[in-house]
Design a protein around this motif. Structure first.
Motif, mmCIF file in Angstrom:
data_model
loop_
_atom_site.group_PDB
_atom_site.id
_atom_site.type_symbol
_atom_site.label_atom_id
_atom_site.label_comp_id
_atom_site.label_asym_id
_atom_site.label_seq_id
_atom_site.Cartn_x
_atom_site.Cartn_y
_atom_site.Cartn_z
ATOM 1 N N ASN A 92 0.763 -1.176 -0.196
ATOM 2 C CA ASN A 92 0.029 -0.178 0.042
ATOM 3 C C ASN A 92 0.919 1.160 0.217
ATOM 4 O OD1 ASN A 92 -2.297 -1.663 -0.153
ATOM 5 N ND2 ASN A 92 -2.534 -1.777 2.087
ATOM 6 N N VAL A 93 0.743 2.147 0.864
ATOM 7 C CA VAL A 93 1.489 3.414 0.967
ATOM 8 C C VAL A 93 2.979 3.227 0.966
ATOM 9 C CG1 VAL A 93 -0.351 5.036 1.865
ATOM 10 C CG2 VAL A 93 1.136 3.881 3.476
ATOM 11 N N PHE A 94 3.419 1.934 1.493
ATOM 12 C CA PHE A 94 4.794 1.831 1.495
ATOM 13 C C PHE A 94 5.503 1.650 -0.104
ATOM 14 C CE2 PHE A 94 6.000 0.750 5.833
ATOM 15 C CZ PHE A 94 7.168 1.009 5.624
ATOM 16 N N GLU A 95 4.523 1.448 -0.963
ATOM 17 C CA GLU A 95 4.974 1.286 -2.340
ATOM 18 C C GLU A 95 5.820 2.677 -2.619
ATOM 19 O OE1 GLU A 95 3.150 -1.642 -5.516
ATOM 20 O OE2 GLU A 95 1.992 -0.711 -3.907
ATOM 21 N N LYS A 96 5.297 3.758 -2.191
ATOM 22 C CA LYS A 96 5.961 4.958 -2.887
ATOM 23 C C LYS A 96 6.471 5.570 -1.678
ATOM 24 C CE LYS A 96 2.730 5.740 -6.613
ATOM 25 N NZ LYS A 96 1.401 5.913 -6.717
ATOM 26 N N PHE A 97 6.808 4.976 -0.513
ATOM 27 C CA PHE A 97 7.569 5.681 0.608
ATOM 28 C C PHE A 97 8.845 6.256 0.360
ATOM 29 C CE2 PHE A 97 9.466 4.610 4.912
ATOM 30 C CZ PHE A 97 9.361 5.792 5.268
#
Ligand code: AMP
Length: 304
Positions: free
Chosen positions: A100-105
């Protein structure tokens, strides 16, 4: 200057033979920060959550003195992980890993954290762990955790990272996987040739081993009748280990051994309850008591 911790914040689904929870607080940075918060402050967290991350979890971390200036809140879902434990709680299947948001962290270290001398890189993509180190100004001690997911998926990046790591903490099967060597003693030497001067191999309910150039130290695990949820034990170990070293600022071989016992103590508290509950309401006195119990179960008197 504080102890910088980078890693995941997660909403976990955990199934054990005793219970099932969904949306429980988890993540490597969460467990590490909570465990470290009992030693010395300030604990500085860098990570990312989505807009579904409950405020009560943020408040709980703040109540433990965790500085959240480096916590990014992004549009989208928080990292989610699911795990199912077997009857033998040492065996765990990963059910899903939704980045989820980790993909673009993109970990951005706030200016006031950049000079922190002690850094603990929780288990996340090694590319991100490396990005963190690139922003730090002369850290003295870099402790790093990783897992099979990254050893299999991002080996090259992990090998680059290891050149800049002082202490690597991994479990026994990850050790074998990393260097393709079944014997842990041989494997430890091979890993230390890759960069880390100190290696800690966690062996679940069989304790942990510490390796340096001159030392091999084997610590027992705490004999527990009831392990409720093993999730986060490894991260709590890393938090206790690094937190104690940060508090004492002593990297001598003997103090490293004490740090292993403090790490094991925090792991034992973690697994007594579900999610982070076992780490939420401790006192330093309780931690010291458990440390002493650890010493007692492995102490023997010399005989003729
Ligand atoms: P441990 O039991 O110490 O291995 O830690 C489990 C915690 O790590 C859980 O709370 C998960 O949310 C988190 N986790 C699991 N897989 C990953 C991953 N690939 N990257 C980052 N964190 C993860």
């Amino acid at each position: 200057m504080g102890l910088l911790i980078v890693g995941s914040l997660a909403l976990d689904t955990v199934i054990t033979p005793f219970d099932k929870v969904e949306g429980a607080l988890g993540g490597s940075a969460t467990y590490i920060s909570l465990a470290a918060s009992y030693f010395s402050g300030p604990v500085e967290l860098v990570g990312v959550v989505g807009n579904d991350f409950p405020d009560e979890y943020v408040r709980m971390l703040e109540d433990h003195g965790v500085d959240l200036e480096g916590l990014q809140k992004e549009e989208g879902k928080t990292f989610r992980w699911g795990g199912k434990y077997h009857y033998d709680l040492n065996v765990r299947d990963t059910l899903f890993t939704d980045l989820n948001v980790f993909e673009k962290f993109d970990p951005v270290i706030p200016e006031k954290f950049k000079k922190s001398k002690y850094v603990c890189l929780g288990n996340i993509d090694p590319t991100l762990q490396l990005k963190v180190l690139e922003q730090m100004i002369e850290p003295q001690l870099v402790v790093c955790d990783t897992m099979n997911y990254w050893i299999e998926g991002k080996k090259e990046e992990l090998l680059q990272l290891l050149k800049r790591v002082d202490v690597l903490i991994i479990n026994d099967s990850e050790t074998r996987l990393l260097v393709q060597e079944p014997n842990l003693i041989k494997a430890s030497k091979m890993i230390m040739d890759l960069g880390p001067q100190t290696l800690i191999i966690k062996k679940g309910e069989h304790g942990a081993m510490l390796f340096t150039d001159e030392t091999i130290f084997s610590a027992p695990a705490y004999p527990m009748e009831m392990i409720y949820d093993p999730t986060g034990a490894g991260d709590s170990f890393a938090g206790g280990f690094t937190g104690y070293l940060f508090k004492t600022r002593d990297l001598s071989p003997n103090n490293l051994k004490s740090a292993v016992i403090y790490g094991s103590s925090m792991a034992s508290f973690c697994v007594e309850k579900f999610s982070t509950k076992g780490l939420e309401e401790l006192s330093y006195l309780q931690i010291q008591d458990r440390y002493r119990e650890f010493l007692n179960i492995s102490r023997i008197d010399e005989t003729e």
